[in-house]
Design a protein around this motif. Structure first.
Motif, PDB file in Angstrom:
ATOM      1  N   ASP A  94       0.837  -1.190   0.000  1.00  0.00           N
ATOM      2  CA  ASP A  94       0.000   0.000   0.000  1.00  0.00           C
ATOM      3  C   ASP A  94       0.876   1.245   0.000  1.00  0.00           C
ATOM      4  O   ASP A  94       1.662   1.490   0.931  1.00  0.00           O
ATOM      5  CB  ASP A  94      -0.900  -0.010   1.242  1.00  0.00           C
ATOM      6  CG  ASP A  94      -1.973   1.063   1.189  1.00  0.00           C
ATOM      7  OD1 ASP A  94      -1.846   1.981   0.371  1.00  0.00           O
ATOM      8  OD2 ASP A  94      -2.929   0.948   1.989  1.00  0.00           O
ATOM      9  N   ALA A  95       0.748   2.083  -1.021  1.00  0.00           N
ATOM     10  CA  ALA A  95       1.571   3.278  -1.123  1.00  0.00           C
ATOM     11  C   ALA A  95       1.242   4.282  -0.032  1.00  0.00           C
ATOM     12  O   ALA A  95       2.078   5.125   0.320  1.00  0.00           O
ATOM     13  CB  ALA A  95       1.385   3.920  -2.493  1.00  0.00           C
ATOM     14  N   ASP A  96       0.049   4.279   0.503  1.00  0.00           N
ATOM     15  CA  ASP A  96      -0.367   5.222   1.545  1.00  0.00           C
ATOM     16  C   ASP A  96      -0.339   4.588   2.933  1.00  0.00           C
ATOM     17  O   ASP A  96      -1.055   4.996   3.823  1.00  0.00           O
ATOM     18  CB  ASP A  96      -1.779   5.735   1.266  1.00  0.00           C
ATOM     19  CG  ASP A  96      -1.857   6.475  -0.060  1.00  0.00           C
ATOM     20  OD1 ASP A  96      -0.900   7.187  -0.380  1.00  0.00           O
ATOM     21  OD2 ASP A  96      -2.879   6.306  -0.768  1.00  0.00           O
ATOM     22  N   ALA A  97       0.527   3.596   3.112  1.00  0.00           N
ATOM     23  CA  ALA A  97       0.513   2.839   4.362  1.00  0.00           C
ATOM     24  C   ALA A  97       0.822   3.705   5.569  1.00  0.00           C
ATOM     25  O   ALA A  97       0.215   3.539   6.631  1.00  0.00           O
ATOM     26  CB  ALA A  97       1.521   1.687   4.279  1.00  0.00           C
ATOM     27  N   ASP A  98       1.752   4.643   5.471  1.00  0.00           N
ATOM     28  CA  ASP A  98       2.116   5.460   6.630  1.00  0.00           C
ATOM     29  C   ASP A  98       0.940   6.285   7.131  1.00  0.00           C
ATOM     30  O   ASP A  98       0.718   6.406   8.334  1.00  0.00           O
ATOM     31  CB  ASP A  98       3.272   6.392   6.263  1.00  0.00           C
ATOM     32  CG  ASP A  98       4.573   5.637   6.053  1.00  0.00           C
ATOM     33  OD1 ASP A  98       4.664   4.496   6.560  1.00  0.00           O
ATOM     34  OD2 ASP A  98       5.471   6.171   5.382  1.00  0.00           O
ATOM     35  N   ALA A  99       0.170   6.825   6.189  1.00  0.00           N
ATOM     36  CA  ALA A  99      -0.978   7.653   6.583  1.00  0.00           C
ATOM     37  C   ALA A  99      -2.072   6.822   7.246  1.00  0.00           C
ATOM     38  O   ALA A  99      -2.829   7.322   8.079  1.00  0.00           O
ATOM     39  CB  ALA A  99      -1.539   8.376   5.363  1.00  0.00           C
ATOM     40  N   ASP A 100      -2.143   5.542   6.860  1.00  0.00           N
ATOM     41  CA  ASP A 100      -3.230   4.695   7.375  1.00  0.00           C
ATOM     42  C   ASP A 100      -2.832   3.879   8.607  1.00  0.00           C
ATOM     43  O   ASP A 100      -3.670   3.194   9.193  1.00  0.00           O
ATOM     44  CB  ASP A 100      -3.692   3.712   6.292  1.00  0.00           C
ATOM     45  CG  ASP A 100      -4.320   4.436   5.116  1.00  0.00           C
ATOM     46  OD1 ASP A 100      -4.749   5.584   5.308  1.00  0.00           O
ATOM     47  OD2 ASP A 100      -4.352   3.856   4.012  1.00  0.00           O
ATOM     48  N   ALA A 101      -1.574   3.936   9.008  1.00  0.00           N
ATOM     49  CA  ALA A 101      -1.098   3.045  10.072  1.00  0.00           C
ATOM     50  C   ALA A 101      -1.827   3.274  11.382  1.00  0.00           C
ATOM     51  O   ALA A 101      -2.252   2.327  12.060  1.00  0.00           O
ATOM     52  CB  ALA A 101       0.398   3.221  10.275  1.00  0.00           C
ATOM     53  N   ALA A 102      -2.002   4.558  11.774  1.00  0.00           N
ATOM     54  CA  ALA A 102      -2.651   4.842  13.056  1.00  0.00           C
ATOM     55  C   ALA A 102      -4.096   4.404  13.040  1.00  0.00           C
ATOM     56  O   ALA A 102      -4.592   3.799  13.998  1.00  0.00           O
ATOM     57  CB  ALA A 102      -2.543   6.345  13.361  1.00  0.00           C
ATOM     58  N   GLY A 123      -8.410  -1.241  13.985  1.00  0.00           N
ATOM     59  CA  GLY A 123      -8.902  -2.350  13.186  1.00  0.00           C
ATOM     60  C   GLY A 123      -8.147  -3.628  13.470  1.00  0.00           C
ATOM     61  O   GLY A 123      -8.731  -4.725  13.467  1.00  0.00           O
ATOM     62  N   THR A 124      -6.868  -3.531  13.745  1.00  0.00           N
ATOM     63  CA  THR A 124      -6.065  -4.708  14.055  1.00  0.00           C
ATOM     64  C   THR A 124      -6.535  -5.369  15.342  1.00  0.00           C
ATOM     65  O   THR A 124      -6.653  -6.600  15.432  1.00  0.00           O
ATOM     66  CB  THR A 124      -4.586  -4.316  14.182  1.00  0.00           C
ATOM     67  OG1 THR A 124      -4.129  -3.812  12.925  1.00  0.00           O
ATOM     68  CG2 THR A 124      -3.739  -5.519  14.588  1.00  0.00           C
ATOM     69  N   GLN A 125      -6.836  -4.567  16.354  1.00  0.00           N
ATOM     70  CA  GLN A 125      -7.328  -5.122  17.620  1.00  0.00           C
ATOM     71  C   GLN A 125      -8.652  -5.851  17.415  1.00  0.00           C
ATOM     72  O   GLN A 125      -8.898  -6.909  18.004  1.00  0.00           O
ATOM     73  CB  GLN A 125      -7.482  -3.996  18.642  1.00  0.00           C
ATOM     74  CG  GLN A 125      -6.163  -3.362  19.071  1.00  0.00           C
ATOM     75  CD  GLN A 125      -6.359  -2.130  19.940  1.00  0.00           C
ATOM     76  OE1 GLN A 125      -7.468  -1.604  20.049  1.00  0.00           O
ATOM     77  NE2 GLN A 125      -5.279  -1.672  20.555  1.00  0.00           N
ATOM     78  N   ARG A 126      -9.485  -5.260  16.577  1.00  0.00           N
ATOM     79  CA  ARG A 126     -10.773  -5.906  16.298  1.00  0.00           C
ATOM     80  C   ARG A 126     -10.564  -7.231  15.570  1.00  0.00           C
ATOM     81  O   ARG A 126     -11.250  -8.223  15.843  1.00  0.00           O
ATOM     82  CB  ARG A 126     -11.649  -4.975  15.456  1.00  0.00           C
ATOM     83  CG  ARG A 126     -13.055  -5.535  15.217  1.00  0.00           C
ATOM     84  CD  ARG A 126     -13.906  -4.609  14.360  1.00  0.00           C
ATOM     85  NE  ARG A 126     -13.370  -4.491  13.014  1.00  0.00           N
ATOM     86  CZ  ARG A 126     -12.777  -3.411  12.533  1.00  0.00           C
ATOM     87  NH1 ARG A 126     -12.629  -2.336  13.313  1.00  0.00           N
ATOM     88  NH2 ARG A 126     -12.313  -3.374  11.292  1.00  0.00           N
ATOM     89  N   GLN A 127      -9.604  -7.258  14.630  1.00  0.00           N
ATOM     90  CA  GLN A 127      -9.313  -8.491  13.905  1.00  0.00           C
ATOM     91  C   GLN A 127      -8.830  -9.588  14.853  1.00  0.00           C
ATOM     92  O   GLN A 127      -9.199 -10.756  14.696  1.00  0.00           O
ATOM     93  CB  GLN A 127      -8.266  -8.222  12.827  1.00  0.00           C
ATOM     94  CG  GLN A 127      -8.772  -7.470  11.617  1.00  0.00           C
ATOM     95  CD  GLN A 127      -7.667  -7.195  10.626  1.00  0.00           C
ATOM     96  OE1 GLN A 127      -6.726  -6.435  10.914  1.00  0.00           O
ATOM     97  NE2 GLN A 127      -7.747  -7.821   9.468  1.00  0.00           N
TER      98      GLN A 127
END
Length: 545
Positions: free
Chosen positions: A508-516, A521-525
């Motif tokens: 994902d090219a925009d990964a840094d912007a979406d990390a926070a 979402g990761t906790q929910r997963q």
């Protein structure tokens, strides 16, 4: 001598003489299977006697029908199981203790039109997986007699009764109840693990057959013939009415659940009482279902087979959830769905009503009109398990309504018990901290195009019990494959999610912007994966170490 309309013992000595003859004749389930073959025996359960008749005819022609010989056993099978006619001398030779005159006095045989004797009842051996071996009498079936079955027909051991017996979760209890006892087969299984059994039926004939069968098998069932009530009480009446105000540890029922069109002015004598409870639609099942909570002791369970109507546009489980008494747990498995037309044809064949084409056509139209009057789209059939929770004990089943149309294991009862026990064990358990392994009967299947290294679908398949399947996501597949008992489920889930998330971020090219934003979402997963693992534990695909 004219045979009575029902089998009856006049003394304990009658019982013992008949038992001795049946033993000497080797009239056991295994011996009959050996005589006719497994395929023919399976066909007999489906009321298809042709293969068994051919095998028995060969054995009868091979030698004299004396007690203990294959020819003697064949004579008993020919008469009592297949509905054939024999000369009195042949049957007396096979059963010398009681003789034909004694069999007539007991109501087991009768003179046949044109000479010889024939069975007045269906009498056959039964063997269960728990080692129980019985002889069970019932009314003669469709292949014994021409024409339609009698209205007060007492059904023998058929596929439905075998299914219920195989599904019942067995546990040692003080009291048990059999609602709609019929020929008694469920009651006899209950007597193996219940101190006392109460059996009810609206049919006086059914209670008489059960009493006869209980006395015939008194040794196997640990019944004192002189004091049967000490272990078995038979009560006449509709559904739960004879036991109002009482509670039981286990309840089973194979009720007359068949949905049958009502007619103006009909009486009990107009109905096939073994299958038709006399109420419109599925009201009989609803009445029994709603009333079961009143007769269940704390911790008590009920199991039954049932039909239910599915209104057009409605979910099949909606009405069943409404029927379940407040406070009870419910696990309902829908096993089949029939259209109104297919349902009508099936039950017209069941009672041999289709032997009269004109009447059958009229009755078929009545079925369709009856279903249409309630906007019925289909008729479901399935297994019902209910439990009244007991204070101080964990109960984790809740309410589950699921459809399982595939083939399942038999006997299913032990597998149902495992799932129930697993659900109870999950109450209060921190699954994330537990270690799990994949059950030995579980496999994975991958589906994809040739030469494609990435599967399009991964299926987790259970090889026994309800034989469940799960189409897995990438995360779920990773979790299951890592469950080897070494690492807690929560840690495995977190590692799998992190691995998959890292792969996604790399792409994902925009990964840094979406990390926070992705952290929540990761906790929910992770929580979702742990919940999925808990589901697999409950269903037996994962096992807590």
């Amino acid at each position: 001598m004219v045979s009575p309309d029902l089998p009856v013992f006049s003394s304990v000595s009658d019982v013992d003489v008949l038992r001795a003859d049946l033993v000497a004749a080797r009239f056991t389930f295994d011996a009959v299977v050996a005589l006719v073959g497994e395929d023919a025996m399976d066909a007999l359960v489906r009321e298809q006697p042709a293969a068994a008749r051919w095998a028995v005819e060969q054995a009868r022609s091979a030698g004299a029908s004396t007690a203990g010989t294959d020819a003697g056993l064949a004579a008993l099978v020919w008469v009592f199981v297949l509905g054939g006619v024999v000369e009195s001398a042949e049957l007396s030779a096979a059963m010398p203790g009681v003789g034909v005159e004694g069999l007539m006095r007991l109501g087991l045989v009768e003179p046949a039109p044109g000479g010889g004797v024939r069975a007045a009842v269906d009498l056959r051996p039964h063997a269960a997986d728990d080692g129980l071996e019985l002889w069970v009498a019932s009314d003669v079936g469709a292949h014994h007699r021409e024409g339609v079955l009698r209205k007060d027909h007492v059904l023998g051991i058929g596929q439905a009764s075998l299914t219920l017996a195989a599904n019942t979760v067995r546990r040692d209890v003080d009291t048990a109840l059999d609602v709609g006892v019929g020929c008694g087969i469920q009651t006899f299984h209950l007597l193996r693990h219940a101190g006392h059994v109460t059996a009810t039926d609206l049919s006086e004939r059914a209670l008489a057959f059960t009493r006869f069968n209980a006395l015939l098998n008194y040794e196997q069932l640990a019944i004192d013939p002189a004091d049967m009530d000490a272990r078995l009480t038979l009560l006449q009446g509709s559904l739960l009415e004879p036991v109002a105000g009482r509670q039981f540890d286990v309840v089973v029922s194979n009720p007359p659940f068949v949905i049958t069109p009502r007619t103006v002015g009909e009486s009990e004598e107009d109905r096939f009482t073994y299958r038709d409870g006399g109420l419109p639609g599925d009201q009989l099942v609803e009445t029994l279902w709603r009333g079961l909570g009143d007769v269940l002791a704390p911790g008590g369970t009920a199991q039954m087979l049932a039909n239910w109507e599915i209104p057009s546009g409605a979910h099949w489980a909606q009405r069943l959830d409404e029927w379940t008494p407040q406070g009870l747990e419910a696990w309902v498995i829908q096993r089949d769905v029939e259209s109104p037309a297919d349902y009508a044809q099936m039950w017209l064949r069941d009672a041999s009503e289709d032997r009269d084409p004109v009447a059958a056509q009229r009755r078929f139209g009545e079925y369709l009109e009856d279903f249409a009057s309630r906007d019925v789209e289909g008729v479901g059939f399935g297994y019902v398990w209910l439990r009244r929770p007991e204070v101080g004990r964990a109960h984790g089943v809740g309410r589950v309504f699921e459809e399982v149309l595939r083939e399942v294991d038999s006997p299913l009862g032990p597998w149902l018990k495992r799932e129930i026990d697993a659900a109870d064990a999950l109450v209060g358990l921190d699954v994330a901290s537990a270690r799990a392994v994949v059950a030995e009967d579980v496999t994975t299947e991958t589906y994809g195009r040739p030469l494609d290294p990435h599967p399009q679908m991964i299926v987790l398949r259970q090889g026994s019990g309800l034989r469940r399947t799960h189409a897995l996501t990438t995360e779920q597949a990773g979790l299951v494959s890592a469950c080897d008992g070494d690492v807690p489920v929560g840690a495995l889930a977190a590692a799998v999610v992190e691995l998959v998330t890292d792969d996604d971020l790399d792409a994902d090219a925009d990964a840094d912007a979406d990390a926070a934003a992705g952290q929540h979402g990761t906790q929910r997963q992770v929580r979702d994966l742990v919940d999925f693992a808990a589901t697999l534990v409950r269903q037996g695909l994962l096992v807590i170490e």
